[in-house]
Design an enzyme around this catalytic site. Structure first.
Site, PDB file in Angstrom:
ATOM      1  N   ASP A 191     -11.659   1.379   5.631  1.00  0.00           N
ATOM      2  CA  ASP A 191     -10.697   1.635   4.747  1.00  0.00           C
ATOM      3  C   ASP A 191      -9.504   2.406   5.200  1.00  0.00           C
ATOM      4  OD1 ASP A 191     -11.959   0.458   2.485  1.00  0.00           O
ATOM      5  OD2 ASP A 191     -13.292   2.083   2.255  1.00  0.00           O
ATOM      6  N   ASP A 241      -3.178  -4.516  -4.838  1.00  0.00           N
ATOM      7  CA  ASP A 241      -2.631  -3.223  -5.329  1.00  0.00           C
ATOM      8  C   ASP A 241      -1.162  -3.566  -5.710  1.00  0.00           C
ATOM      9  OD1 ASP A 241      -4.813  -1.453  -5.028  1.00  0.00           O
ATOM     10  OD2 ASP A 241      -4.087  -0.854  -2.961  1.00  0.00           O
ATOM     11  N   ASP A 269       0.765  -1.189  -0.029  1.00  0.00           N
ATOM     12  CA  ASP A 269       0.015  -0.091   0.042  1.00  0.00           C
ATOM     13  C   ASP A 269       0.898   1.336  -0.132  1.00  0.00           C
ATOM     14  OD1 ASP A 269      -2.502   1.354  -0.109  1.00  0.00           O
ATOM     15  OD2 ASP A 269      -2.404   1.640   2.153  1.00  0.00           O
TER      16      ASP A 269
END
Length: 384
Positions: A342, A148, A110
Site C-alpha cells: 500500500d 477513491d 489519491d
C-alpha cells in the site's frame, strides 16, 4: 533451474485458485472470472520459497496469484492502454472468462499521496478512457472505475480552489467514463464508495448520483481495504436502497447509515423502499485482504495509525465469485492485488521504517513478500 521451473508449474497447476468458491462441475459453474498474469516478483518469491524448502508457503503464494483478480491500469499512454486492454480481453475471451479492470488514472489521483499520479487534465483523461473503450470493444468486462475518485474528492483533501473547480472537474471525468464505457456491449461499470468504515450512506449516495451511478451498472465497496464481507454486503444494500429512495424523490439525509442498528434500518427500508432488485443499482465488493477483518491499531500508540496501510497479520478473504446469492451483489472480487504494498507507512512517525513492522515497506504497488506470506498464512478461508 529446470527442476525449479517444474516445481513452480506443479504448484501453480495444483493451486486451488480460479473458481475456488464455484461449483466443481464446469457446466454448472457458469461465467468465470479472469486470472491475469501474476506480478513477476510473486513468481520469484515462489521459486525462492521452493529453494528454501518452504513448500507449503510456496504453494500458498502460488494459489494466491492463480486466483482471479483485477488488472490495474493507470500510468500508460492511450496507445499503451488500448493495446494492453485489448490483449487482456482477447486472452480472457479465449478462456471464456470475464476480466475485471481497475482503472486508476483520474487527475489528482489519491490526493497526490502514496499512489499519486493520473492524467494531467480532463482532456487527457478523456483520451485515455476513449483508448480503454477501444481496447475493450464488444467483449465482456467489468470495470472498477477509479478507486477513491468519489470517496476522496479534491475538496476533501485541500486540493481545490474556492470555486470548487477541481471537484467539479472530477464529476465531469467520472461521468465521461461512465457514458463512454457502460454503453459497450459487454461492459459493466461500478463507481467508488470507499468502504463501510469511511463514508456514511447519506454522505456517499449524493456523490454516486452526481457521478452518474444511475447510468452505470452500480458501485463497489472496500477496494484495497479490510472490512468484512458481512459489513460490505450490508453497506451495499443500504447504499443501493438509498439510491432508489432518492431517485423516487426522497432525501439521502433520511437514509439509515451503517451505524444504525440493523433491525431499525431494515424497518426503514421495508417502509420506504419498494423497488425490485432488478431496477436498483447493483454492487460488487473486494474480499482480497479481508479474511481477518480490519486492523485495530494499539490504543494511543500512533498519531496517525494508517489502519489502511499494510496493516499486520491480515489474511486473504473469500475467493472471487459471480454467484453471490444476493440479487443486488453482482460479484465478490479481488480488486486489490494481494501481495502488493500500500505504500511507505509511517503512522505519524518520522520513519523511514514502518514502526509497526520495524522495517521499510515497499512503495505502493511493489511486491511485498512479507505481507504476501501473512495473507496466505492468515487466509480465511484457507487457501490450501
Amino acid at each position: 533451474m529446470a527442476a525449479l521451473s517444474l516445481a513452480l508449474t506443479a504448484l501453480l497447476a495444483g493451486a486451488p485458485g480460479a473458481g475456488a468458491d464455484e461449483p466443481a462441475d464446469a457446466a454448472a459453474r457458469g461465467p468465470r472470472l479472469y486470472v491475469p498474469d501474476p506480478n513477476p516478483d510473486a513468481l520469484r518469491q515462489v521459486v525462492d520459497l521452493v529453494k528454501a524448502g518452504q513448500y507449503r508457503d510456496a504453494a500458498g503464494v502460488a494459489a494466491m496469484v492463480a486466483t482471479p483478480q483485477a488488472v490495474w491500469f493507470g500510468d500508460q499512454t492511450p496507445a499503451q492502454v488500448e493495446k494492453l486492454t485489448r490483449d487482456v480481453v482477447k486472452d480472457a475471451d479465449r478462456s471464456d472468462a470475464t476480466p475485471v479492470f481497475a482503472l486508476y488514472n483520474i487527475p489528482g489521483r489519491d490526493c497526490s499521496n502514496y499512489s499519486a499520479g493520473g492524467a494531467a487534465n480532463t482532456a487527457e483523461y478523456r483520451a485515455w478512457i476513449d483508448a480503454v473503450a477501444r481496447g475493450i470493444g464488444s467483449r465482456d468486462a467489468m470495470v472498477v472505475l477509479e478507486p477513491d475518485a468519489l470517496a476522496l474528492l479534491p475538496a476533501d483533501c485541500g486540493q481545490d480552489d474556492a470555486e470548487g473547480t477541481r471537484t467539479a472537474a472530477r464529476y465531469v471525468e467520472v461521468n465521461y467514463a461512465v457514458d463512454t464505457l457502460e454503453p459497450l456491449r459487454g461492459t459493466r461499470v461500478y463507481l467508488d464508495t470507499g468502504h463501510p468504515g469511511w463514508h456514511a450512506v447519506s454522505s456517499i449516495v449524493p456523490r454516486l448520483i452526481k457521478g452518474g451511478v444511475g447510468r452505470a451498472s452500480g458501485f463497489y465497496t472496500n477496494a484495497s481495504n479490510y472490512q468484512t464481507d458481512d459489513a460490505n454486503s450490508w453497506y451495499g444494500k443500504l447504499i443501493s436502497s438509498c439510491i432508489a429512495y432518492v431517485e423516487g424523490g426522497g432525501d439521502a439525509a433520511d437514509c439509515p447509515s451503517q451505524s444504525v442498528p440493523r433491525a431499525e434500518a431494515q424497518a426503514w427500508l421495508d417502509a420506504h423502499v419498494h423497488v425490485p432488485p432488478s431496477r436498483m443499482a447493483h454492487f460488487v465488493t473486494d474480499s482480497s485482504r479481508n479474511g481477518q477483518g480490519p486492523w485495530t491499531p494499539p490504543a494511543g500508540k500512533y498519531t496517525d495509525p494508517q489502519d489502511w496501510c499494510n496493516p499486520p497479520d491480515r489474511g486473504l478473504g473469500a475467493r472471487p465469485t459471480l454467484r453471490t446469492g444476493d440479487p443486488l451483489q453482482d460479484a465478490r472480487l479481488w480488486i486489490k492485488t494481494p501481495g502488493e504494498s500500500d505504500g511507505l507507512c509511517l503512522r505519524g512517525t518520522e520513519g523511514p521504517e514502518d514502526p509497526e513492522r520495524g522495517y521499510l515497506d515497499p512503495k505502493a504497488g511493489d511486491w511485498f513478500p512479507q505481507q504476501a506470506l501473512e495473507l496466505v498464512r492468515y487466509a480465511n478461508p484457507p487457501v490450501l
